[in-house]
Design a protein around this motif. Structure first.
Motif, PDB file in Angstrom:
ATOM      1  N   PRO A  50      -2.539  -8.109  -5.041  1.00 19.91           N
ATOM      2  CA  PRO A  50      -1.757  -8.787  -4.007  1.00 19.91           C
ATOM      3  C   PRO A  50      -1.340 -10.213  -4.363  1.00 19.91           C
ATOM      4  CG  PRO A  50      -4.058  -8.770  -3.389  1.00 19.91           C
ATOM      5  CD  PRO A  50      -3.916  -7.899  -4.614  1.00 19.91           C
ATOM      6  N   TYR A  94      -8.862  -1.682   4.157  1.00 27.68           N
ATOM      7  CA  TYR A  94      -7.632  -2.219   3.572  1.00 27.68           C
ATOM      8  C   TYR A  94      -7.781  -2.146   2.061  1.00 27.68           C
ATOM      9  CZ  TYR A  94      -6.618  -4.082   8.188  1.00 27.68           C
ATOM     10  OH  TYR A  94      -6.360  -4.198   9.528  1.00 27.68           O
ATOM     11  N   LEU A 106      -5.789  -3.191  -1.393  1.00 30.07           N
ATOM     12  CA  LEU A 106      -4.677  -3.983  -1.918  1.00 30.07           C
ATOM     13  C   LEU A 106      -4.697  -3.946  -3.444  1.00 30.07           C
ATOM     14  CD1 LEU A 106      -6.063  -5.773   0.651  1.00 30.07           C
ATOM     15  CD2 LEU A 106      -3.837  -6.803   0.374  1.00 30.07           C
TER      16      LEU A 106
END
Length: 105
Positions: free
Chosen positions: A20, A15, A17
Protein backbone atom coordinates in the motif's frame (compact mmCIF):
# COMPACT_ATOMS: atom_id res chain seq x y z
CA UNK A 1 -17.15 9.22 1.91
CA UNK A 2 -14.29 6.86 2.75
CA UNK A 3 -14.56 7.72 6.45
CA UNK A 4 -18.20 6.58 6.52
CA UNK A 5 -17.25 3.42 4.64
CA UNK A 6 -14.53 2.53 7.18
CA UNK A 7 -16.80 3.30 10.14
CA UNK A 8 -19.33 0.75 8.96
CA UNK A 9 -16.67 -1.96 8.60
CA UNK A 10 -14.90 -1.75 11.94
CA UNK A 11 -14.54 -4.75 14.20
CA UNK A 12 -13.94 -8.38 13.22
CA UNK A 13 -12.89 -7.50 9.67
CA UNK A 14 -9.77 -8.75 7.90
CA UNK A 15 -8.01 -6.14 5.76
CA UNK A 16 -5.40 -7.43 3.31
CA UNK A 17 -3.19 -4.80 1.64
CA UNK A 18 -0.55 -5.51 -1.01
CA UNK A 19 2.25 -2.90 -1.07
CA UNK A 20 0.00 0.00 0.00
CA UNK A 21 2.92 2.43 0.36
CA UNK A 22 4.00 2.22 -3.28
CA UNK A 23 4.42 5.79 -4.64
CA UNK A 24 3.31 7.35 -1.35
CA UNK A 25 5.14 10.35 0.12
CA UNK A 26 6.55 9.69 3.63
CA UNK A 27 3.85 11.92 5.14
CA UNK A 28 1.21 9.86 3.35
CA UNK A 29 2.79 6.69 4.74
CA UNK A 30 2.39 8.13 8.25
CA UNK A 31 -1.29 8.85 7.54
CA UNK A 32 -1.75 5.29 6.28
CA UNK A 33 -0.10 3.91 9.43
CA UNK A 34 -2.45 6.00 11.59
CA UNK A 35 -5.44 4.55 9.73
CA UNK A 36 -4.12 1.00 10.10
CA UNK A 37 -3.52 1.53 13.84
CA UNK A 38 -7.09 2.77 14.20
CA UNK A 39 -8.45 -0.30 12.40
CA UNK A 40 -6.46 -2.63 14.66
CA UNK A 41 -7.48 -0.75 17.83
CA UNK A 42 -11.12 -1.24 16.85
CA UNK A 43 -10.74 -5.02 16.76
CA UNK A 44 -9.84 -5.62 13.13
CA UNK A 45 -6.97 -7.64 11.69
CA UNK A 46 -4.68 -5.99 9.14
CA UNK A 47 -2.29 -8.04 6.99
CA UNK A 48 0.13 -6.00 4.90
CA UNK A 49 2.49 -7.31 2.23
CA UNK A 50 5.17 -4.65 2.29
CA UNK A 51 8.83 -3.82 1.70
CA UNK A 52 8.74 -0.34 3.26
CA UNK A 53 10.93 -0.46 6.37
CA UNK A 54 8.89 2.26 8.11
CA UNK A 55 5.89 -0.07 7.96
CA UNK A 56 7.86 -3.19 8.86
CA UNK A 57 9.35 -1.50 11.94
CA UNK A 58 5.93 -0.86 13.49
CA UNK A 59 4.46 -4.27 12.70
CA UNK A 60 3.30 -6.57 15.48
CA UNK A 61 4.35 -9.71 13.62
CA UNK A 62 6.51 -10.20 10.54
CA UNK A 63 6.55 -13.26 8.30
CA UNK A 64 9.78 -13.08 6.34
CA UNK A 65 9.88 -15.12 3.13
CA UNK A 66 13.07 -16.04 1.32
CA UNK A 67 15.86 -16.88 1.36
CA UNK A 68 16.03 -15.17 -2.03
CA UNK A 69 13.60 -13.95 -4.65
CA UNK A 70 11.75 -15.77 -7.39
CA UNK A 71 12.63 -19.46 -7.58
CA UNK A 72 15.15 -18.98 -4.75
CA UNK A 73 12.39 -17.89 -2.36
CA UNK A 74 9.03 -18.99 -1.10
CA UNK A 75 10.15 -20.41 2.22
CA UNK A 76 9.37 -18.87 5.60
CA UNK A 77 12.77 -17.73 6.86
CA UNK A 78 11.68 -16.04 10.08
CA UNK A 79 8.60 -14.99 12.01
CA UNK A 80 8.15 -12.71 14.98
CA UNK A 81 8.34 -9.13 16.15
CA UNK A 82 10.74 -6.68 14.48
CA UNK A 83 13.20 -7.29 17.36
CA UNK A 84 12.99 -11.06 16.85
CA UNK A 85 13.51 -10.69 13.10
CA UNK A 86 16.55 -8.45 13.69
CA UNK A 87 18.02 -11.19 15.89
CA UNK A 88 17.53 -13.92 13.31
CA UNK A 89 20.79 -14.46 11.37
CA UNK A 90 18.91 -16.12 8.46
CA UNK A 91 16.70 -13.09 7.80
CA UNK A 92 17.72 -10.60 5.14
CA UNK A 93 14.83 -8.45 6.33
CA UNK A 94 16.36 -8.55 9.80
CA UNK A 95 19.70 -7.33 8.44
CA UNK A 96 17.96 -4.47 6.61
CA UNK A 97 15.92 -3.56 9.70
CA UNK A 98 19.03 -3.53 11.90
CA UNK A 99 20.83 -1.14 9.53
CA UNK A 100 17.72 1.01 9.08
CA UNK A 101 17.14 1.39 12.81
CA UNK A 102 20.81 2.18 13.43
CA UNK A 103 20.67 5.06 10.93
CA UNK A 104 17.25 6.38 12.01
CA UNK A 105 17.59 6.39 15.81
Amino acid sequence: MIKNFVCRLVGKTLYLLDEPTTVLHPQEVEKLLDILRTLVCKGNTVVVIEHNLDVICVSDTIIDFGPGEGLAGGEIVATGSPQEIIGNPNSLTGQCLRAYIAVNQ
